[in-house]
Design a protein around this motif. Structure first.
Motif, mmCIF file in Angstrom:
data_model
loop_
_atom_site.group_PDB
_atom_site.id
_atom_site.type_symbol
_atom_site.label_atom_id
_atom_site.label_comp_id
_atom_site.label_asym_id
_atom_site.label_seq_id
_atom_site.Cartn_x
_atom_site.Cartn_y
_atom_site.Cartn_z
ATOM 1 N N VAL A 31 25.205 69.546 0.562
ATOM 2 C CA VAL A 31 23.864 69.721 -0.004
ATOM 3 C C VAL A 31 22.983 68.531 0.375
ATOM 4 N N ALA A 32 23.535 67.305 0.265
ATOM 5 C CA ALA A 32 22.774 66.095 0.589
ATOM 6 C C ALA A 32 22.350 66.090 2.055
ATOM 7 N N GLU A 33 23.234 66.531 2.945
ATOM 8 C CA GLU A 33 22.907 66.571 4.373
ATOM 9 C C GLU A 33 21.760 67.535 4.641
ATOM 10 N N LYS A 34 21.733 68.638 3.918
ATOM 11 C CA LYS A 34 20.652 69.609 4.065
ATOM 12 C C LYS A 34 19.329 69.002 3.600
ATOM 13 N N PHE A 35 19.354 68.342 2.441
ATOM 14 C CA PHE A 35 18.150 67.695 1.916
ATOM 15 C C PHE A 35 17.679 66.582 2.854
ATOM 16 N N TRP A 36 18.638 65.809 3.407
ATOM 17 C CA TRP A 36 18.305 64.698 4.288
ATOM 18 C C TRP A 36 17.596 65.184 5.545
ATOM 19 N N ALA A 37 18.124 66.236 6.148
ATOM 20 C CA ALA A 37 17.502 66.801 7.347
ATOM 21 C C ALA A 37 16.099 67.299 7.039
ATOM 22 N N ASP A 38 15.943 67.895 5.869
ATOM 23 C CA ASP A 38 14.641 68.403 5.438
ATOM 24 C C ASP A 38 13.663 67.242 5.243
ATOM 25 N N ASP A 39 14.139 66.166 4.608
ATOM 26 C CA ASP A 39 13.280 64.999 4.358
ATOM 27 C C ASP A 39 12.824 64.353 5.664
ATOM 28 N N GLN A 40 13.704 64.349 6.672
ATOM 29 C CA GLN A 40 13.345 63.732 7.946
ATOM 30 C C GLN A 40 12.144 64.424 8.582
ATOM 31 N N ARG A 41 12.080 65.736 8.470
ATOM 32 C CA ARG A 41 10.933 66.471 9.019
ATOM 33 C C ARG A 41 9.649 66.099 8.274
ATOM 34 N N VAL A 42 9.771 65.966 6.950
ATOM 35 C CA VAL A 42 8.594 65.589 6.152
ATOM 36 C C VAL A 42 8.141 64.180 6.517
ATOM 37 N N LEU A 43 9.091 63.256 6.695
ATOM 38 C CA LEU A 43 8.766 61.874 7.040
ATOM 39 C C LEU A 43 8.195 61.750 8.448
ATOM 40 N N GLN A 44 8.341 62.805 9.234
ATOM 41 C CA GLN A 44 7.738 62.843 10.566
ATOM 42 C C GLN A 44 6.376 63.536 10.538
ATOM 43 N N GLY A 45 5.924 63.861 9.328
ATOM 44 C CA GLY A 45 4.582 64.432 9.173
ATOM 45 C C GLY A 45 4.522 65.935 9.057
ATOM 46 N N GLN A 46 5.656 66.584 8.738
ATOM 47 C CA GLN A 46 5.679 68.038 8.607
ATOM 48 C C GLN A 46 5.889 68.420 7.130
ATOM 49 N N PRO A 47 4.809 68.608 6.370
ATOM 50 C CA PRO A 47 4.953 68.928 4.940
ATOM 51 C C PRO A 47 5.598 70.292 4.714
ATOM 52 N N VAL A 48 6.160 70.448 3.534
ATOM 53 C CA VAL A 48 6.788 71.707 3.120
ATOM 54 C C VAL A 48 6.015 72.243 1.922
ATOM 55 N N PHE A 49 5.694 73.527 1.934
ATOM 56 C CA PHE A 49 4.941 74.123 0.835
ATOM 57 C C PHE A 49 5.670 75.343 0.277
ATOM 58 N N LYS A 50 6.016 75.284 -1.002
ATOM 59 C CA LYS A 50 6.544 76.412 -1.765
ATOM 60 C C LYS A 50 7.663 77.150 -1.027
ATOM 61 N N ARG A 51 8.681 76.405 -0.644
ATOM 62 C CA ARG A 51 9.828 77.017 0.017
ATOM 63 C C ARG A 51 10.965 77.163 -0.977
ATOM 64 N N GLU A 52 11.622 78.317 -0.950
ATOM 65 C CA GLU A 52 12.754 78.558 -1.834
ATOM 66 C C GLU A 52 14.009 77.936 -1.231
ATOM 67 N N GLU A 53 14.727 77.163 -2.043
ATOM 68 C CA GLU A 53 15.991 76.587 -1.587
ATOM 69 C C GLU A 53 16.933 76.516 -2.785
ATOM 70 N N PHE A 54 18.219 76.401 -2.512
ATOM 71 C CA PHE A 54 19.175 76.362 -3.604
ATOM 72 C C PHE A 54 20.253 75.312 -3.335
ATOM 73 N N PHE A 55 20.935 74.935 -4.399
ATOM 74 C CA PHE A 55 22.120 74.085 -4.294
ATOM 75 C C PHE A 55 23.121 74.550 -5.339
ATOM 76 N N VAL A 56 24.368 74.220 -5.111
ATOM 77 C CA VAL A 56 25.442 74.598 -6.024
ATOM 78 C C VAL A 56 25.921 73.330 -6.729
ATOM 79 N N ASP A 57 25.929 73.353 -8.072
ATOM 80 C CA ASP A 57 26.329 72.167 -8.816
ATOM 81 C C ASP A 57 27.849 72.031 -8.868
ATOM 82 N N GLU A 58 28.288 70.982 -9.577
ATOM 83 C CA GLU A 58 29.735 70.699 -9.612
ATOM 84 C C GLU A 58 30.532 71.781 -10.328
ATOM 85 N N LYS A 59 29.834 72.628 -11.098
ATOM 86 C CA LYS A 59 30.504 73.728 -11.787
ATOM 87 C C LYS A 59 30.497 75.021 -10.961
ATOM 88 N N GLY A 60 29.950 74.922 -9.748
ATOM 89 C CA GLY A 60 29.902 76.095 -8.887
ATOM 90 C C GLY A 60 28.745 77.023 -9.187
#
Length: 260
Positions: free
Chosen positions: A123-152
């Motif tokens: 999950v962190a790797e997915k968020f990190w890759a996403d953040d890198q695009r934003v830090l390069q000047g590519q904003p994200v608007f109202k995108r649906e995304e999900f993560f699975v917590d420690e309880k599944g």
């Protein structure tokens, strides 16, 4: 000193030394005076300007503090997750909604940590890759995304991310807003399952089942009705009326809400 004629205040810089005779006895004094009125006036103007500047700075500082307080109050009381990160992905701000999502009790627990400290690695790797695009000047608007917590359990977020720039336009971090839409997504999934079950039931009943709009156009047909109409797929009959399937006199006896 004050000029007795004009009443004008004047400033003098004075030096006085004793005047001695050849034997070293003091017989008088020598004085030197320099008019420094203009210099003193400049000093006074500078002092007043400095005092005025300090007053304005203090007033502006108070205004900024009030603005920050109002902004922080708003951030801390909206139901959406609001957070900020620096260029290496470390949290620099997290509101209570985000802290709840991170399973942290205080902001101090989250500040300085990255998603790799707070989420599973994938999950962190997915968020990190996403953040890198934003830090390069590519904003994200109202995108649906999900993560699975420690309880599944799956959690859905409606996410927007924007780069933060300094006064020179250099990107120094990002700010993110995440709205928890898990309840809505679960409701959608439940509705989709119900629709699938209903469609399975409709398609396997031996009776003809169909639906029409107010103009008599087919909206839904099941296999039994397709067989009755001598068609193979539902797409072939959708939006068609009985006038496309039957003789005119028979079709005329069939209204939008009556069977042929």
């Amino acid at each position: 000193m004050v000029n007795p004629r004009t009443g004008e205040k004047r400033w003098l810089q004075t030096t006085k030394v004793p005047l001695r005779d050849k034997q070293g006895a003091v017989v008088g004094l020598i004085g030197i005076s320099r008019d420094i009125t203009k210099m003193k006036q400049v000093e006074e103007e500078l002092r007043r300007a400095h005092d005025e500047l300090e007053k304005r700075v203090a007033e502006r500082t108070a205004e900024i503090s009030q603005e920050r307080l109002l902004l922080r109050t708003l951030i801390d009381n909206v139901p959406d997750c609001i957070y900020a990160k620096d260029t290496v992905g470390r949290k620099t701000m997290a509101n209570p909604a985000d802290l709840k999502n991170l399973k942290c009790k205080t902001e101090a627990e989250a500040i300085g940590k990255s998603d790799f400290d707070l989420f599973p690695k994938d999950v962190a790797e997915k968020f990190w890759a996403d953040d890198q695009r934003v830090l390069q000047g590519q904003p994200v608007f109202k995108r649906e995304e999900f993560f699975v917590d420690e309880k599944g359990q799956k959690h859905w977020l409606l996410t927007s991310k924007l780069p933060i720039c300094d006064q020179n336009g250099k990107i120094i971090g990002l700010v993110g807003i995440g709205r928890d839409i898990t309840a809505g997504k679960l409701a959608e999934e439940a509705l989709a399952q119900e629709r699938s079950l209903l469609r399975t039931l409709i398609d396997n009943i031996p009776d003809c089942i169909y639906a029409k709009d107010t103009a008599g156009r087919k909206l839904l047909v099941n296999p039994a009705d397709l067989k009755n109409l001598h068609y193979k797929t539902e797409a072939e009959v959708i939006n068609k009326t009985d006038f496309d399937f039957f003789p005119k006199d028979m079709a005329e006896n069939s209204g939008p809400t009556t069977r042929r």
